[in-house]
Structure formats: C-alpha cells, structure tokens
Design a protein around this motif. Structure first.
Motif, PDB file in Angstrom:
ATOM      1  N   PRO A  96      34.735  65.315  25.801  1.00  0.00           N
ATOM      2  CA  PRO A  96      35.331  64.013  25.474  1.00  0.00           C
ATOM      3  C   PRO A  96      35.362  63.118  26.708  1.00  0.00           C
ATOM      4  O   PRO A  96      35.254  63.597  27.838  1.00  0.00           O
TER       5      PRO A  96
ATOM      6  N   ALA B   7      40.875  61.463  27.576  1.00  0.00           N
ATOM      7  CA  ALA B   7      41.098  61.729  26.152  1.00  0.00           C
ATOM      8  C   ALA B   7      42.186  62.781  25.987  1.00  0.00           C
ATOM      9  O   ALA B   7      42.310  63.696  26.790  1.00  0.00           O
TER      10      ALA B   7
ATOM     11  N   TYR C 197      37.462  60.493  18.578  1.00  0.00           N
ATOM     12  CA  TYR C 197      36.380  61.281  19.167  1.00  0.00           C
ATOM     13  C   TYR C 197      36.537  62.731  18.729  1.00  0.00           C
ATOM     14  O   TYR C 197      37.660  63.248  18.675  1.00  0.00           O
TER      15      TYR C 197
ATOM     16  N   THR D  57      34.720  66.570  19.505  1.00  0.00           N
ATOM     17  CA  THR D  57      33.748  67.415  20.186  1.00  0.00           C
ATOM     18  C   THR D  57      33.401  68.572  19.256  1.00  0.00           C
ATOM     19  O   THR D  57      34.293  69.315  18.827  1.00  0.00           O
TER      20      THR D  57
ATOM     21  N   TYR E  29      40.103  64.290  19.373  1.00  0.00           N
ATOM     22  CA  TYR E  29      40.734  63.659  20.536  1.00  0.00           C
ATOM     23  C   TYR E  29      41.047  62.215  20.211  1.00  0.00           C
ATOM     24  O   TYR E  29      40.394  61.588  19.377  1.00  0.00           O
TER      25      TYR E  29
END
Length: 125
Positions: free
Chosen positions: A37, A41, A82, A84, A109
C-alpha cells in the motif's frame, strides 16, 4: 395536531441533513494491486472474495475479474480505498471434481483519512 407532526418531521429531516457523511466512493475507483500500500496507509482488515461455485459440470466458473469486483464492493463498504492482494486461488481440478470457484484474498487499507472519519465497520478489531 397535523401541523405538529409536519413540524416534527421537518425538524428531523433538517437534523439528518446537517450531519456530514462522506459520499461512498464508486467501487471501480478503489485500487486493487499486488504491491504494497502507499506510505501512510492504515490497515483495516483482511478481505476474501469468491466468484463462481460448484464442481464438475455443475455450477458457474469464476473469474479473477469477478472476484476482484466483489473484493472492491467489500472494500467500499469498509470505507477503504486500496486493497493489497495477498492470495489468489484459481479454479483447479482435484481427484473429486473440477472446482469452479475463483478466490481472491487481500488486505483493505485507507489512505489519507483520519480515524475519526472511518465507518464503524472499518475500525480494526
């Protein structure tokens, strides 16, 4: 009596409008990536999305795009911007059957938002 009800309803409506709630972002604007990220974050929680189901000739074959779309919906509900991707499990043949589910696991995030503005569901537990 009718006037009192209308006045009360108007007061409640105005009070509800006075609180500022951030607009939920569109799912397609949430970035899903296999990389780390952005700096700063804040981790919310792990997410898991499955597209497709069934075995052999029965069920529906899942896709990566379908699983990512579901992952984005989950992230949007949390207020994340976001994700991941940490694991991808593609449909595969086993001795028992040909699995049709496509599973994507990730970590949601939020980038650049104060903790006080996060929805309650997004708070880390």
């Amino acid at each position: 009596m009718r006037f009192a009800r209308h006045a009360a309803a108007l007061c409640f409506s105005l009070a509800a409008c006075s609180t500022s709630t951030p607009e939920p972002q569109a799912p397609e604007t949430i970035r899903v990536d296999k990389g780390p990220p952005p700096t700063g974050a804040r981790k919310l929680r792990e997410l898991k999305a499955v597209d497709g189901h069934g075995c052999g000739i029965f069920g529906t074959l899942g896709t990566y795009a379908g699983a990512v779309a579901k992952l984005r919906e989950q992230a949007r509900a949390l207020g994340a911007d976001y994700v991941t991707v940490t694991d991808v499990k593609e449909p595969a043949a086993t001795r028992e059957c040909v699995e049709k589910a496509f599973t994507v696991t990730g970590v949601a995030y939020v980038v650049g938002t104060e903790t006080g503005r996060l929805p309650a569901a997004a708070m880390p537990q």
